[in-house]
Every structure is written in C-alpha cells, then in structure tokens.
Design a protein around this motif. Structure first.
Motif, PDB file in Angstrom:
ATOM      1  N   PRO A 110       0.816  -1.219   0.000  1.00  0.00           N
ATOM      2  CA  PRO A 110       0.000   0.000   0.000  1.00  0.00           C
ATOM      3  C   PRO A 110       0.846   1.265   0.000  1.00  0.00           C
ATOM      4  O   PRO A 110       2.018   1.250   0.380  1.00  0.00           O
ATOM      5  CB  PRO A 110      -0.775  -0.123   1.316  1.00  0.00           C
ATOM      6  N   THR A 111       0.231   2.322  -0.428  1.00  0.00           N
ATOM      7  CA  THR A 111       0.751   3.691  -0.405  1.00  0.00           C
ATOM      8  C   THR A 111       1.968   3.908  -1.297  1.00  0.00           C
ATOM      9  O   THR A 111       2.775   3.020  -1.494  1.00  0.00           O
ATOM     10  CB  THR A 111       1.108   4.179   1.017  1.00  0.00           C
ATOM     11  N   SER A 117       0.490  13.010  -2.856  1.00  0.00           N
ATOM     12  CA  SER A 117       0.105  13.978  -3.888  1.00  0.00           C
ATOM     13  C   SER A 117      -1.402  14.142  -3.984  1.00  0.00           C
ATOM     14  O   SER A 117      -1.925  15.264  -3.932  1.00  0.00           O
ATOM     15  CB  SER A 117       0.667  13.539  -5.243  1.00  0.00           C
ATOM     16  N   TRP A 118      -2.108  13.026  -4.096  1.00  0.00           N
ATOM     17  CA  TRP A 118      -3.554  13.121  -4.286  1.00  0.00           C
ATOM     18  C   TRP A 118      -4.262  13.577  -3.018  1.00  0.00           C
ATOM     19  O   TRP A 118      -5.299  14.257  -3.091  1.00  0.00           O
ATOM     20  CB  TRP A 118      -4.118  11.784  -4.768  1.00  0.00           C
ATOM     21  N   THR A 119      -3.732  13.230  -1.853  1.00  0.00           N
ATOM     22  CA  THR A 119      -4.299  13.756  -0.609  1.00  0.00           C
ATOM     23  C   THR A 119      -4.172  15.269  -0.581  1.00  0.00           C
ATOM     24  O   THR A 119      -5.096  15.979  -0.160  1.00  0.00           O
ATOM     25  CB  THR A 119      -3.589  13.148   0.620  1.00  0.00           C
ATOM     26  N   GLY A 120      -3.021  15.779  -1.049  1.00  0.00           N
ATOM     27  CA  GLY A 120      -2.838  17.226  -1.120  1.00  0.00           C
ATOM     28  C   GLY A 120      -3.790  17.879  -2.101  1.00  0.00           C
ATOM     29  O   GLY A 120      -4.385  18.921  -1.803  1.00  0.00           O
ATOM     30  N   PHE A 121      -3.961  17.277  -3.284  1.00  0.00           N
ATOM     31  CA  PHE A 121      -4.874  17.834  -4.286  1.00  0.00           C
ATOM     32  C   PHE A 121      -6.305  17.913  -3.745  1.00  0.00           C
ATOM     33  O   PHE A 121      -7.044  18.844  -4.070  1.00  0.00           O
ATOM     34  CB  PHE A 121      -4.865  16.980  -5.554  1.00  0.00           C
ATOM     35  N   ILE A 130       1.621  11.332   4.729  1.00  0.00           N
ATOM     36  CA  ILE A 130       3.064  11.079   4.722  1.00  0.00           C
ATOM     37  C   ILE A 130       3.399   9.919   5.652  1.00  0.00           C
ATOM     38  O   ILE A 130       4.171   9.017   5.309  1.00  0.00           O
ATOM     39  CB  ILE A 130       3.831  12.351   5.139  1.00  0.00           C
ATOM     40  N   LYS A 131       2.806   9.935   6.833  1.00  0.00           N
ATOM     41  CA  LYS A 131       3.075   8.867   7.803  1.00  0.00           C
ATOM     42  C   LYS A 131       2.560   7.521   7.274  1.00  0.00           C
ATOM     43  O   LYS A 131       3.228   6.493   7.414  1.00  0.00           O
ATOM     44  CB  LYS A 131       2.404   9.195   9.138  1.00  0.00           C
ATOM     45  N   MET A 132       1.382   7.529   6.654  1.00  0.00           N
ATOM     46  CA  MET A 132       0.839   6.299   6.064  1.00  0.00           C
ATOM     47  C   MET A 132       1.781   5.732   5.014  1.00  0.00           C
ATOM     48  O   MET A 132       1.955   4.515   4.902  1.00  0.00           O
ATOM     49  CB  MET A 132      -0.518   6.579   5.413  1.00  0.00           C
ATOM     50  N   THR A 133       2.374   6.625   4.225  1.00  0.00           N
ATOM     51  CA  THR A 133       3.255   6.184   3.145  1.00  0.00           C
ATOM     52  C   THR A 133       4.467   5.441   3.677  1.00  0.00           C
ATOM     53  O   THR A 133       4.836   4.383   3.173  1.00  0.00           O
ATOM     54  CB  THR A 133       3.710   7.404   2.311  1.00  0.00           C
ATOM     55  N   VAL A 134       5.090   5.989   4.705  1.00  0.00           N
ATOM     56  CA  VAL A 134       6.275   5.352   5.270  1.00  0.00           C
ATOM     57  C   VAL A 134       5.910   4.042   5.957  1.00  0.00           C
ATOM     58  O   VAL A 134       6.558   3.002   5.753  1.00  0.00           O
ATOM     59  CB  VAL A 134       6.980   6.301   6.263  1.00  0.00           C
ATOM     60  N   ILE A 135       4.854   4.071   6.781  1.00  0.00           N
ATOM     61  CA  ILE A 135       4.435   2.860   7.493  1.00  0.00           C
ATOM     62  C   ILE A 135       4.017   1.779   6.502  1.00  0.00           C
ATOM     63  O   ILE A 135       4.379   0.608   6.637  1.00  0.00           O
ATOM     64  CB  ILE A 135       3.279   3.174   8.463  1.00  0.00           C
ATOM     65  N   TYR A 268      -6.896   7.624   0.197  1.00  0.00           N
ATOM     66  CA  TYR A 268      -5.700   7.540  -0.650  1.00  0.00           C
ATOM     67  C   TYR A 268      -4.593   6.714  -0.013  1.00  0.00           C
ATOM     68  O   TYR A 268      -3.706   6.206  -0.715  1.00  0.00           O
ATOM     69  CB  TYR A 268      -5.196   8.949  -0.988  1.00  0.00           C
ATOM     70  N   GLY A 269      -4.643   6.544   1.311  1.00  0.00           N
ATOM     71  CA  GLY A 269      -3.664   5.702   1.986  1.00  0.00           C
ATOM     72  C   GLY A 269      -3.960   4.220   1.880  1.00  0.00           C
ATOM     73  O   GLY A 269      -3.118   3.383   2.222  1.00  0.00           O
ATOM     74  N   THR A 270      -5.146   3.892   1.394  1.00  0.00           N
ATOM     75  CA  THR A 270      -5.506   2.481   1.222  1.00  0.00           C
ATOM     76  C   THR A 270      -5.680   2.095  -0.248  1.00  0.00           C
ATOM     77  O   THR A 270      -5.358   0.976  -0.636  1.00  0.00           O
ATOM     78  CB  THR A 270      -6.822   2.162   1.968  1.00  0.00           C
ATOM     79  N   VAL A 271      -6.167   3.017  -1.061  1.00  0.00           N
ATOM     80  CA  VAL A 271      -6.424   2.695  -2.467  1.00  0.00           C
ATOM     81  C   VAL A 271      -5.154   2.787  -3.315  1.00  0.00           C
ATOM     82  O   VAL A 271      -4.929   1.964  -4.208  1.00  0.00           O
ATOM     83  CB  VAL A 271      -7.517   3.616  -3.048  1.00  0.00           C
TER      84      VAL A 271
END
Length: 449
Positions: A110-111, A117-121, A130-135, A268-271
């Motif tokens: 995942p992530t 990017s899409w969370t920001g948009f 950001i934390k989801m991406t690293v984890i 966006y952290g799961t899809v």
C-alpha cells in the motif's frame, strides 16, 4: 531535459499504455531476451529516487493514531484477502496462477508518493498521508513474502528467502541510500533549495524507471499477448473490481469515522498501491514468470492514476467542502536564510539565483532577526550603499510569526492591520519553516479560480 521528463510524469496515465504498446511491438518483432540485463538497473532507477523524498521522521510525529491504525487494518486485514478472492474467481485456471499472484502483490504494497500527492490535491491531511506512506512501505515490504507464501504457496512456489533478500536489496537498501542522499542535499544546499528545486526532480527519474520496466515486461511477454489479445480485457475487469471495492470500503469508513482531512488521507492511503515496488519484486524475484506478473501490475497503473484524479473531483461532495486554507497549505517547507554577517552582495545573489522575493536574516545563534526583501535592495542601491555592507547594518522588516495552522484569512487580516506583507511561518515547536508573502497568497487564490 527536465521538461521532457516532466511530460512523462505528468501524462503517466497515457505514457504507460504507450510504453506497453511499444514493448509489445518490439518484443513481437525482435528477440527481447537481451533486455533482461536492464531489469536491475531500471529497478534501481525506479525505486531509489522515490526513497530520496521519503519523510521518515514523520513516522515519529504524534497524533492521528486512530486513522493510522484503521488505515493499516484495511491495508493488511481486508484488501489482500479481497484481492486473493478476486484472483480465485477470475484466475482459477493453472495458466493464470502468476497473474493472480500479481494481483495479490499489488494489494500487499500500500501507499506511494501518489498517496501524498492526491491527498494534497483533495485538501486532505497531508501529514497523516506522509506517515501512512512510510508505514505502509515498511510494513508492506515485510509482510508481502509472508502473505504470498500463506495465500499462494500451494499454487505458486514462493522462494521466501529469495523474496526477503530481494526486498532488502530493492527496498531497504535504496531507502537507506535515499535518506542519506536527502540529508546530504539538505546539508549541502539547505532545506529551501531542496524543497524548491531539487526535490521535484527525483519522482521524474523514478518515472523513467517505471516506463522502462513496463517496456521490458511487455517485450518479454509480447508474443503471448499478441496471440491472446483478449487477455488484457480479462485482466482489466478484476482490477476494476478490486479498486472499486477498495474505494467504496475506504470512503464509507472515512466518512463515518473521521473528519474530512483524515477521511481523505485514509482513502488515498488504502487505495493507492506502491506499484513500483510490486513491479520490482515481480521482475527480480520470479524469473521468466516475472513479466506475466508485471502485466497486471502495469495495467493497474492506468486505473490507479485515472481513478485518483476522478476521486479528487468528488471529494467535496463526499466529505464536504474543505476548511479554509492554512499557512501550511500554501508553501512547501524550507526557508532561504543568511546570517547577519553576510554582505548585501550575497543577499542579492541569493535572491536572484533562487528567484525569490525575501530571505530571513539570522543571528549567530540562528535566531531570526528580520526579513530582507527585493524591495530593500532597490532602496539600498538608490542610496548608493556599498555591496560589502553587512546585513546587520541595513534596515530589515520585522519578523512577524504565524503558526503553521493559522488560517489564511487570519493571515490576510494581520497583514492588512500591521501593514506587513511577509510573515514567518513556524512549526509546532516554534521553529521557522518558511516565509509566506502576499504573492504566495495571490498564487494560491489564482490556482483555485
């Protein structure tokens, strides 16, 4: 050159199919076996640049524990089993077992940078993303071999030790190297230079690696695809089903359990899947079957990018309108600064080279003393002030501090009230992170018109 690479990244949803087609054409008319030697270099090019911008320190920041836990429960407790079930239904035949494995691999990682990017948009919670991406990257890399062995081990031989070794080579080694590169760049050029000019170039390099791997994978699988063109349609249906279920589940959970910002980050952290890592594992671990696994992952890129863009359009209807913009939303972190013993000439060069309007002047203890602007330069030149004059000897604008979470509307009111149109944005600890100017606010307003 960078403009051309930027084009590849900006229109990835079109460039992926184009590269797939080129790979198929090349592989059909030429013997593509020699391309196998490019797999590892392209894998490195795909993964390493992505790791340079990884914000590992964000994992240790406090807050948003609930959304982080729920996100990873969906990522590792639900979606892999949904993908496995879809694979069992659509790819039950022996000849499609590696395609089913590809679908599972995509669901287990995942992530990606797309999550942020899409969370920001969509004006979601970027810090949570950001934390989801690293984890997600670390947990997914460690869990993938175990899940693959558990769910697919009876159908496909999963070389567990080999998978772990390759993940160490293509994920954790680039992660360490990427973090070291990031710290070196910031030490060498400063946070602001990294954020403003350097940071954006690394995802572009990663895009070249992605397109290269897709080309190689399609070339190696070309003759099979040409002989069975309906295969692509057969792969698209289960992918659409997987992403559709993922969006529906995450949207419901995000809407019912979280505020707007966290809910969007959860979606966006799961899809968004780390398809680059999935491609890298497929092409480096599974030998000749790797191209078969990579086929469905390459198609997932098309669906992922396009669906993410469409979802942004509906976020306001699903989660409600965004809160008023805050200082954090407008400008990236990093300040351009000089110490008070620097000369006027140094300040002019910095303003010109970085195409900025203001810099922070610091004391010897790195405390902000004031703000030096391009307008100040004009006034000093008009007064024939010498170029070797130190910044400690010239007039500076006062430092007006605002917290990162101050609303833009409040900042505008403060600017009008105090007649100060450049403010210093500070983080939670009160450390300066950026200068926010009236032009930044105007650019933000223009982007939303």
């Amino acid at each position: 050159m960078w403009n051309k690479i930027s084009f590849l990244q900006k229109y990835l949803v079109y460039n992926i199919p184009a590269m797939m087609l080129l790979g198929i054409i090349f592989g059909y008319f030429q013997d593509p076996k020699f391309l196998k030697v490019t797999i590892m270099p392209l894998t490195f090019l795909m993964v390493y640049p992505m790791m340079v911008n990884l914000q590992i320190k964000k994992v240790f920041s406090k807050g948003d524990s609930k959304v982080q836990i729920i996100t990873q429960l969906i990522n590792f407790g639900i979606i892999p089993f949904v993908a496995f079930g879809i694979g069992k239904v659509f790819f039950a035949q022996e000849q499609f077992k590696f395609v089913a494995l590809g679908l599972l691999l995509a669901s287990l990682l995942p992530t990606s940078g797309m999550t942020i990017s899409w969370t920001g948009f969509a004006r979601g919670n970027i810090n949570a993303a950001i934390k989801m991406t690293v984890i997600g990257l670390v947990a997914g890399s460690l869990a993938t071999p175990l899940y693959a062995k558990w769910l697919m081990g009876e159908v496909v031989e999963i070389p567990l030790v080999s998978v772990f070794k390759q993940i160490a080579l293509i994920v954790f080694l680039p992660m360490v190297a990427g973090y070291a590169t990031q710290r070196f760049i910031i030490w060498k050029y400063g946070q602001a230079k990294y954020q403003k000019d350097i940071k954006k170039k690394f995802p572009m390099l990663s895009t070249i690696g992605v397109l290269g791997i897709v080309f190689v994978a399609m070339a190696l699988k070309a003759k099979t695809i040409v002989s069975e063109p309906a295969m692509l349609l057969k792969l698209l249906v289960p992918l659409l089903l997987l992403y559709g279920i993922n969006y529906l589940l995450s949207t419901i959970v995000g809407k019912l359990m979280f505020n707007r910002g966290d809910g969007i980050a959860l979606v966006y952290g799961t899809v968004m899947r780390n398809l680059s890592i999935a491609l890298a594992i497929a092409m480096t671990v599974f030998g000749k079957e790797g191209s078969e696994i990579a086929l469905i992952i390459a198609l997932a890129y098309i669906i992922q990018v396009q669906s993410a863009a469409w979802y942004v359009k509906f976020t306001d209807k699903i989660f409600g309108p965004a809160e008023p913009a805050e200082a954090f939303d407008i400008k990236e972190q990093g300040i351009f600064a000089l110490h008070s013993n620097a000369t006027l000439l140094s300040a002019i060069k910095l303003l010109d080279e970085e195409h900025i309007h203001a810099i922070v002047v610091l004391s010897s203890e790195d405390q902000p003393l004031g703000i030096f602007t391009a307008e100040s330069v004009i006034n000093l030149l008009a007064d024939s002030v010498a170029m070797d004059t130190k910044l400690s000897e010239v007039p500076l604008l006062p430092v007006v501090n605002v917290r990162y979470d101050t609303s833009v509307s409040d900042i505008i009111q403060n600017m009008k009230r105090n007649h100060e149109y450049k403010v210093l944005v500070t983080d939670k600890e009160g450390k300066p992170t950026r200068i926010l100017t009236e032009m930044d606010i105007l650019h933000e307003l223009k982007s939303k018109l």
